[in-house]
Design a protein around this motif. Sequence first.
Motif, short mmCIF file in Angstrom:
data_model
loop_
_atom_site.label_atom_id
_atom_site.label_comp_id
_atom_site.label_asym_id
_atom_site.label_seq_id
_atom_site.Cartn_x
_atom_site.Cartn_y
_atom_site.Cartn_z
N ASP A 65 31.32 -72.93 44.63
CA ASP A 65 30.81 -72.67 45.98
C ASP A 65 29.42 -73.28 46.07
O ASP A 65 28.44 -72.72 45.57
N THR A 66 29.32 -74.45 46.71
CA THR A 66 28.04 -75.16 46.76
C THR A 66 27.00 -74.40 47.57
O THR A 66 25.81 -74.47 47.27
N SER A 67 27.43 -73.68 48.60
CA SER A 67 26.47 -72.98 49.46
C SER A 67 25.81 -71.82 48.75
O SER A 67 24.69 -71.42 49.10
N LYS A 68 26.47 -71.25 47.75
CA LYS A 68 25.92 -70.12 47.01
C LYS A 68 25.44 -70.52 45.61
O LYS A 68 25.05 -69.65 44.82
N ASN A 83 32.41 -75.70 50.18
CA ASN A 83 31.14 -75.31 50.79
C ASN A 83 31.38 -74.06 51.62
O ASN A 83 32.26 -74.04 52.48
N ASP A 84 30.62 -73.01 51.35
CA ASP A 84 30.75 -71.74 52.06
C ASP A 84 32.12 -71.11 51.80
O ASP A 84 32.94 -70.94 52.71
N GLY A 130 22.65 -82.35 49.43
CA GLY A 130 23.72 -81.49 49.88
C GLY A 130 25.11 -81.97 49.47
O GLY A 130 25.30 -82.47 48.36
N ARG A 169 19.48 -77.48 44.65
CA ARG A 169 19.74 -78.86 45.06
C ARG A 169 18.79 -79.79 44.30
O ARG A 169 17.64 -79.96 44.70
#
Length: 416
Positions: free
Chosen positions: A158-161, A288-289, A188, A257
């Motif tokens: 999970d890239t967003s977290k 993502n997310d 990103g 990042r």
Amino acid sequence: MLVKKAFTYALLAAITLVPWNATAVNRFSLSNLLPKPDLNLADATAAATSLAESLLVKSLLEISEGNTKQALDTIDQLIQSVPNFKLAYLVRGDLLMAQGKYLQSFGSAGNNPTEAIRDLQDEARARIERHLAKQVKEKQPNLLLAPNDQQKHLIVVDTSKSRLYLYRNESGQLKYVADYYITVGKNGVIKQSEGDKRTPIGVYFARPKLNQPLPDLYGEGAYPLNYPNEWDKEHNRKGSGIWLHGTPSNTYSRPPRASDGCVVLTNQDLKSLEPFLQSGKTPVVIVNDLEWLDNTSDSPETQKKELTAAIDQWLGDWKAQDTERYLSHYSKDFSSDGINFRKWAEHKQRVQAGKPDVEISLSDISMFSYPDTEKKLVVVDFVQDFKSPSLKNRMQKRQYWIQENNSWKIIYEGAA
């Protein structure tokens, strides 16, 4: 006391929007996180990583309660355990500065945080949010994740977290094993071109660990992902060298990042993943997310049943050499290595004109939701055994099935 409280509230306001209270402090029992003597290497490493992260969060929670002396003791314990944890040194510096001056915010002793300080603030936020989240062990990702029997483990990023989750395949059921803090691309996600410093979103497979000597930047080692995959190539995405790798020897972890597009773990965490990655078959789903299953979610199991039925029908129509029905399973947007639907249909009509007797079977079928699209898209892999009067072969095959007008259609097909 005024200085202490001002520092405490400014610190918390700067690093997270999550409410903090004594109940949150009591949620952590560090004695339960100490590595047990009977753990294997992977589990022991995961427990040690969890302990290090818990010590960091415990120190911040102690600050929120005004216990800055205890917080300093805790952060010193963390630094003794992990001497190259830069974020821990930042917190320690803030605690020391708080004894003699008013601090406006977390890591801002100079009143104007640098980019490096802001990166560490982001890391603190990501780690705190993970520790305050409960669902990661109790729930499963809201994705169709159906590995075959040869794929013993599965990774979801999970890239967003800034988190990587490891699951074990137990007779088709996914069981949570561990999760780890990770770093992704500086710019990103959704990689498009060479050098854009973005991490791709999609379904990939980790190849075995690289054997050649690598610069210290990659730490413990590197496991290449098969970027660009078929879907990336169909969408003209460029670049290469997307790896799972470690951190430099003088660095415990990097900001959320900070990579050139790779997924980066601490060296200890990467080492604990080695038994699961070295097979070269481990699926890595980068999202993502990430959403989690709940009572209102469409069940991935329902999708699996529907897609399995569509695959069975496709196979049945192929065996019957019913060309019209066989082609009805393909999207009009179908493409494979430069061949569009029209050319594919013409080829199949020629091959099947004489309706030759064929024997076809599929085995080792796996299905993974592909997160890089607004439509429902699933990667399906299988071993195909084909026999006709003129040809006999066995191959690893990959298809991408997309949902169009509530029906599953093949939008890509080729060798895996």
